[in-house]
Design an enzyme around this catalytic site. Structure first.
Site, PDB file in Angstrom:
ATOM      1  N   GLY A 210       0.833  -1.098  -0.103  1.00  0.00           N
ATOM      2  CA  GLY A 210      -0.120   0.093  -0.077  1.00  0.00           C
ATOM      3  C   GLY A 210       0.852   1.355   0.015  1.00  0.00           C
ATOM      4  CG  ASN A 211      -0.320   4.507  -1.505  1.00  0.00           C
ATOM      5  OD1 ASN A 211      -1.071   5.539  -1.031  1.00  0.00           O
ATOM      6  ND2 ASN A 211      -0.792   3.773  -2.594  1.00  0.00           N
ATOM      7  NE  ARG A 212       4.166   7.715   5.263  1.00  0.00           N
ATOM      8  CZ  ARG A 212       4.832   8.431   5.586  1.00  0.00           C
ATOM      9  NH1 ARG A 212       6.257   8.542   5.125  1.00  0.00           N
ATOM     10  NH2 ARG A 212       4.660   9.499   6.483  1.00  0.00           N
ATOM     11  CB  SER A 213      -2.578   8.302  -0.426  1.00  0.00           C
ATOM     12  OG  SER A 213      -3.460   9.262  -0.823  1.00  0.00           O
ATOM     13  CB  ALA A 278      -1.444   7.252  -3.808  1.00  0.00           C
TER      14      ALA A 278
END
Ligand code: CTP
Length: 403
Positions: A210-213, A278
């Site tokens: 995943g990502n931090r958005s 994102a």
């Protein structure tokens, strides 16, 4: 300074009890609120509650205090009229100019922004009569907040629920602020699609890449567009912590492939698409049906990745409608502007919002700072400030480009 004058119209639905909370928020934030319930609204919540919470008389009929000509004065003096809940009957009366009580008279005399927050059963909301009334009201410049989806009276669930009072309050605040700037409702009649959050690409049933958005910038875009009168579809990737903004059609998605499908479908009749999400560029090549287990003494397998579709590039290259405006976002750590220009050209979108990212900047915060690059060579710097201010600048630039 005089307090902004808000008329809170209440029509006869069970959600009237939620309007007490909206009223409290309005008065506590320095608004002078006059509650105008319909006779049937008083079946749900009594006059005493409205006048006690507002500190003003709450009248229903035009025959009370006639010497003050309330049926004209209340509407004329208002800075904002908000009807919450608005029943199907109230929307019909408002759309047709019927004036048979104090609230409907007030709606005819008001020249300020008007917000309706409908609440009714799904069938009533979806009925062509109601939908045509809503379209009429929107065409005339009223903000009609899309009802939320969820539990209705009794055991039913579906679309038709009154959005949370905090969310309606938020729309009121924004409409009032922009009303003062003289720019309210400049997106009426437009359908915009916003993607927000960050995709998650599963490795097995419990793990993902995943990502931090956080999704906050995309939500700010959705909220500001609603306040400016647009119909908004929000494709939300893993934004569980954020409440659904009032008046927005929220489509939850998980992966990049799901996001692509939802965006493509919603974009078919959209005037603009803003890709604030994102989206993972890659996903694991293999998905393990069962949880991946560690094995003593065995080194882990490397994770093989495959490319995800590039949604922004795809919708830009193959526009669903002529004149559709497409906006991308880019987070860069170095050579911010040069990388941004190259990305704008590569993706063929109309605008690219470029942020510089670092450990504490942008992700999850309430503020943002960016430069918006235009395919026409324009460059619009947006100083450090609330994500809503950046959102409003994006919509200003979008509006100027919609044909
Ligand atoms: N985007 C998309 N589909 C993808 C990847 C990104 O639609 N598969 C969109 C994002 O929503 C965003 C923009 O493209 O609007 C970001 O561009 P991207 O190329 O993903 O940026 P980076 O990943 O930062 O690219 P690079 O690795 O080239 O810096």
């Amino acid at each position: 300074m005089e307090k902004p004058k808000v008329v809170l119209g209440i029509s006869g639905g069970i959600a009237a009890y939620k309007a007490c909370e909206l009223l409290r928020r309005l008065t506590e934030s320095g608004h002078d609120v006059r509650v105008v319930p319909t006779a049937s609204a008083l079946q749900f919540v009594g006059e005493a509650t409205w006048s006690a919470l507002s500190g003003n008389p709450a009248s229903t009929e035009v025959w009370e205090s006639v010497h003050e000509v309330p049926h004209v004065r209340i509407g004329q003096a208002a800075d904002l009229v908000v009807v919450a809940p608005a029943t199907a009957d109230m929307l019909a009366k408002a759309a047709h100019g019927i004036a048979d009580d104090l609230l409907t008279n007030t709606l005819l005399t008001a020249r300020c922004p008007v917000i309706f927050a409908p609440a009714m059963h799904t069938e009533m909301w979806e009925h062509p009569a109601t939908q045509e009334n809503v379209a009429t009201l929107r065409r005339r410049g009223a903000v009609v907040i899309e009802p939320a989806v969820g539990r209705l009276t009794g055991v039913d669930t579906g679309k038709g629920r009154l959005p949370e009072p905090g969310e309606i309050f938020d729309v009121c605040r924004r409409v009032l602020a922009r009303g003062a700037a003289g720019a309210e409702q400049d997106m009426a009649g437009l359908h915009v699609v916003v993607s927000a959050g960050g995709t998650r690409e599963p490795l097995d049933p419990v793990r993902f890449i995943g990502n931090r958005s956080s999704g906050k910038q995309g939500y700010a875009l959705a909220r500001t567009a609603v306040a400016r009168g647009a119909r908004v579809t929000l494709v939300a990737a893993n934004t569980t912590g954020l409440p659904d903004p009032a008046g927005v059609d929220v489509l939850p998605v998980g992966t990049a492939v799901q996001l692509r499908e939802a965006v493509l479908k919603a974009a078919a009749d959209a005037d603009a698409v803003v890709m604030a999400a994102a989206v993972a560029d890659f996903r694991p090549a293999r998905y393990a049906e069962g949880k991946i287990k560690k094995q003593e003494g065995v080194e882990p397998e490397p994770i093989a990745l495959v490319r995800n579709p590039d949604v922004l590039a795809e919708i830009s290259a193959d526009r669903a409608r002529a004149g559709q405006v497409i906006v991308g976002f880019a987070a860069e750590t170095d050579d911010v502007l040069a990388n941004g220009r190259a990305k704008l050209a590569r993706k063929r979108c109309d605008l690219l919002v470029v942020n510089e990212v670092g450990e504490r900047r942008t992700f999850g915060s309430e503020e943002n700072e960016a430069v918006v690059l235009g395919a026409d060579g324009s460059e619009t710097p947006v100083p450090f400030g609330p994500k809503e201010a950046l959102a409003d600048t994006v919509w200003d630039l979008v509006r100027a480009r919609i044909r």
